[in-house]
Design an enzyme around this catalytic site. Structure first.
Site, PDB file in Angstrom:
ATOM      1  CE  LYS A   1      -3.734  -2.545   2.159  1.00  9.17           C
ATOM      2  NZ  LYS A   1      -4.413  -2.993   3.349  1.00  9.17           N
TER       3      LYS A   1
ATOM      4  CD  GLN B   1      -3.297  -4.469   6.550  1.00 11.48           C
ATOM      5  OE1 GLN B   1      -3.218  -3.485   5.834  1.00 11.48           O
ATOM      6  NE2 GLN B   1      -3.864  -5.594   6.136  1.00 11.48           N
TER       7      GLN B   1
ATOM      8  CG  ASP C   1      -9.885  -0.432   4.725  1.00 10.74           C
ATOM      9  OD1 ASP C   1      -9.567  -0.681   3.544  1.00 10.74           O
ATOM     10  OD2 ASP C   1      -9.204  -0.761   5.716  1.00 10.74           O
TER      11      ASP C   1
END
Ligand code: NAP
Length: 305
Positions: free
Chosen positions: A53, A97, A120
């Protein structure tokens, strides 16, 4: 022989879109978007994902921050970190995460993220906007899959779509997005009766279950489009011999490296029956990162707009 839906090439195209968006902002005298990634502990798989990422950020001109609290961080301290990032004017997107260490409550952490910075797309407010068909930050994997289907010109209106898996990260939002595009959607899961028969009805099958090679070629409708979201590591030679029939390269990789990545669908069998199929790796994985970067740009533009 099925067309290969190239997730890597599609992701590169989407990342180029982000890069141009960042350049456009700079040309207007605005700063680049900034993504803050929170990685708790030292889980090796999560470290690999975070590195990917951060690399994609650099590739597109998006700024990134890495916050690396130790695995024993208390819930209150993790939420205090999220609060600080929520209040930071220089941060546009926040990603925690997953998975988190077992003592932490992932839902509470994800719900703490400001909906405006929830790149997200897991916050209930953004989920509610998706449910209502309104613009908002949407989960990266299904939204990038939708872009890929659009780019490849896969017809969704009136198509029979089966989504295998009902997670909040992939299955449920995927089903809502397909419904929004007028597909007739079935969501299948571990309690579904006669899964092969349900799958055989699908013009579009999206598999997101995390079971290596579970979907056999005989489960597919001839000519169907197959999107394989699953990412599984296979180490067992007996399982590999079953699911990689017709894929000698996978068996060679297993012998050479001791493990091999595969999806939920038997790719070798699927290519003989389906009309189009995504490989693993090189399918949905790269798309997910591109979706995250698109969301970060979108969050940045919306906050400043
Ligand atoms: P998850 O939260 O574990 O959900 C799995 C879903 O599959 C559940 O709904 C479960 O049904 C269903 N399922 C499990 N076993 C089944 C079976 N034998 N028959 C039918 N349905 C079954 O997983 P997830 O987070 O959605 O991820 C799914 C897969 O996608 C994993 O391999 C993950 O690594 C991968 N993934 C990839 C990306 C990417 O970027 N490519 C992104 C996210 C996830 P129940 O609800 O009934 O238990």
């Amino acid at each position: 022989m099925a067309q290969v839906l190239d997730g890597k090439a599609t992701a590169d195209r989407l990342l180029e879109e982000v890069r141009q968006g960042v350049e456009g902002r700079k040309a207007r005298g605005l700063r680049a978007p900034c993504l803050a990634v929170v990685l708790v502990g030292e889980d090796p798989a999560s470290q690999v994902y975070v590195r990917g990422k951060v690399r994609a950020c650099a590739q597109t001109g998006v700024l990134s921050q890495e916050h690396l609290p130790s695995a024993d961080i208390a819930q209150a301290d993790l939420e205090a970190l999220i609060d600080r990032l929520n209040a930071d004017e220089g941060v546009d997107g926040i990603l925690v995460q997953l998975p988190l260490p077992r003592h932490l409550d992932p839902k509470a952490a994800l719900h703490r993220i400001s909906p405006a910075k929830d790149v997200d797309g897991f916050h209930p407010l953004n989920q509610g906007l998706l449910f209502e068909g309104l613009p908002g930050l949407r989960p990266c994997t299904p939204s990038a899959v939708m872009r890929m289907l659009e780019i490849y010109g896969i017809e969704l209106k009136g198509a029979r779509a089966v989504v295998l898996g009902r997670s909040e990260i992939v299955g449920k939002p995927m089903a809502l997005m397909l419904l929004e595009k007028h597909a007739t959607v079935t969501i299948a899961h571990s309690r579904t009766r006669d899964l092969p028969a349900v799958c055989r009805e699908a013009d579009l099958l999206v598999a997101a279950i995390g079971k290596p090679g579970m979907v056999e070629g005989s489960w597919l409708k001839p000519g169907a489009t197959v999107v394989d979201v699953g990412i599984n590591r296979v180490e067992d030679p007996a399982l590999a011999a079953r699911i990689f029939a017709g894929e000698p390269k996978k068996l060679e990789q297993l012998q050479a490296k001791g493990s091999v990545l595969c999806g939920d669908v038997r790719y070798g069998e699927a290519t003989a029956v389906a009309g189009a199929v995504t490989p693993v790796p090189g399918g949905v994985g790269p798309l997910t990162i591109a979706g995250l970067l698109l969301n970060t740009l979108q969050a940045c533009e919306a906050r400043r707009g």
